[in-house]
Design a protein around this motif. Structure first.
Motif, short mmCIF file in Angstrom:
data_model
loop_
_atom_site.label_atom_id
_atom_site.label_comp_id
_atom_site.label_asym_id
_atom_site.label_seq_id
_atom_site.Cartn_x
_atom_site.Cartn_y
_atom_site.Cartn_z
N SER A 145 0.76 -1.03 -0.03
CA SER A 145 0.03 -0.13 0.25
C SER A 145 0.82 1.34 -0.02
N GLY A 146 0.15 2.41 -0.08
CA GLY A 146 0.96 3.76 0.12
C GLY A 146 2.10 4.01 -1.07
N ILE A 147 3.24 4.46 -0.27
CA ILE A 147 4.56 4.88 -0.82
C ILE A 147 5.26 3.49 -1.38
N ALA A 191 3.31 2.14 -4.43
CA ALA A 191 3.77 3.22 -5.80
C ALA A 191 5.03 3.08 -6.23
N THR A 238 -1.44 9.08 1.37
CA THR A 238 -1.61 7.53 1.44
C THR A 238 -2.52 6.91 2.53
N ASP A 262 1.01 13.75 -3.44
CA ASP A 262 0.65 12.58 -4.17
C ASP A 262 2.02 11.48 -3.73
N PRO A 263 1.67 10.48 -3.61
CA PRO A 263 2.61 9.36 -3.08
C PRO A 263 3.72 9.03 -4.35
N ASP A 301 -5.31 -4.08 2.41
CA ASP A 301 -4.34 -3.56 1.51
C ASP A 301 -4.64 -3.42 0.37
N GLN A 324 -4.21 -0.37 -1.94
CA GLN A 324 -4.33 0.85 -2.32
C GLN A 324 -3.20 1.90 -2.43
N VAL A 325 -2.56 2.59 -3.23
CA VAL A 325 -1.85 3.69 -3.23
C VAL A 325 -2.46 4.86 -2.09
N TYR A 326 -3.90 5.18 -2.47
CA TYR A 326 -4.13 6.70 -2.05
C TYR A 326 -5.03 6.66 -0.78
N ARG A 336 -6.96 9.02 -6.32
CA ARG A 336 -5.84 9.85 -6.56
C ARG A 336 -5.75 11.44 -6.08
#
Length: 334
Positions: free
Chosen positions: A20-22, A25, A198, A220-221, A289, A291-293, A298
């Motif tokens: 997930s998150g950073i 990405a 995130t 933004d990540p 888990d 998801q990036v955002y 976004r």
């Protein structure tokens, strides 16, 4: 032995906190550039889906290792997966992290300890494991540790988290010194994100009356992912992602007494959402888990001129000289 950087399409990169998150990405961006990636987190279901996505879209390849970075043996297993699948690795990115929203007096010891087990010892175990595998590798390797602007500017409600990130920075700085003194060809970079959009606050545990959030403005990540992968390809010592984080850190160092009062009053209010607490958190076990955002959409500032200038100092100098020349020409015309 000399340390040598490689382009991403010639690298194998380990990413912890990759579901997930950073971390997610960064893994996707590295794979799109042709890197081989080893993804690690506690969530096997999310890791499997992410690897399938990467392998189906190419050009990079992905494998995964299920691991709790707070367990040294499980971290060593991540490295073994990388060696088995790809023959080793060139860059190790320590990104896994958890958060608790609480005043220090109301932060249970078990939660405080878990913050350090994941955020600090996870980076210790990852870094030392990476050094042992990369020290005799041709060209050495790179360790990238994800700290936070809270390493320089600790804040209320995130006091425990801030302490772990300050420890990460200190550990990374000393590890760099020792590697240099012992002529081990492993570079160490510290990346300090400002507030990033995130899902970390949605995964976080709250001991407040409501759900916590990261103080805006948020970036933004992808801005962080670009910075991390830049550090995988050329020397980057310590870098803050986001001008707002750097500005507030400098302001606090200039007027610490005033800043302490202002931050102590403002942050508990800004970080309160008024929303009900999340029913679960990922502090002690894997959460949901993939998801990036934040909120799955976004969002966040998509560029940081400050960070870009730090990564490309020659461009920044050129721009400054150009502006100065334009100013002098305008003065002469007058």
């Amino acid at each position: 032995m000399e340390h040598r950087y490689k382009p991403l399409d010639r690298q194998t990169i380990v990413v912890t906190g990759a579901s997930s998150g950073i971390g997610l990405a960064t893994a996707r961006r590295a794979a799109r550039s042709g890197a081989q990636v080893v993804l690690a987190s506690r969530s096997e279901e999310a890791l499997r889906k992410i690897c399938d996505e990467i392998n189906n879209s190419g050009p990079g390849r992905a494998v995964y290792a299920v691991a709790d970075v707070g367990d040294e043996v499980q971290v060593q297993n991540i490295a073994e997966v990388a060696v088995k699948e790809f023959g080793g690795f060139d860059t190790w990115i320590n990104d896994a992290g958890v958060v608790v929203f609480a005043e220090l007096r109301k932060l249970p010891t078990k939660d405080h300890e878990r913050l350090f087990q994941t955020n600090y010892f996870g980076i210790v175990f990852g870094s030392l494991t990476a050094v042992e595998h990369m020290r005799n590798r041709l060209g050495g390797g790179t360790i990238i540790n994800i700290a936070s602007t809270n390493a320089d500017m600790p804040v209320p409600i995130l006091g425990g988290y801030s302490a772990t990130k300050a420890a990460v920075k200190a550990f990374s700085d000393v590890l760099r010194m020792e590697l240099l003194e012992q002529d081990i060809p492993v570079a160490v970079s510290v990346v300090k994100p400002s507030g990033i959009a995130t899902p970390i606050s949605e995964h976080g545990l709250s001991h407040m009356e409501d759900r916590g959030k990261v103080m805006p403005p948020l970036y933004d990540p992808e801005v962080v992912a670009r910075t991390i992968l830049a550090a995988a390809q050329r020397p980057v010592r310590n870098i803050t992602v986001g001008g707002t984080g750097r500005f507030t850190s400098i302001a606090r160092s200039l007027v610490p007494g005033l800043a302490d009062r202002a931050i102590g009053w403002l942050l508990p209010r800004v970080q309160s959402t008024g929303l009900p607490k999340m029913p679960d958190s990922n502090l002690h076990s894997a959460g949901e888990d993939g998801q990036v955002y934040l909120s799955g959409q976004r969002q966040g500032l998509r560029a940081s001129p400050y960070t870009r200038a730090r990564l490309h100092p020659n461009l920044a100098v050129g721009a400054t000289i150009g502006l100065a020349a334009l100013f002098l020409m305008s003065q002469r015309r007058r």
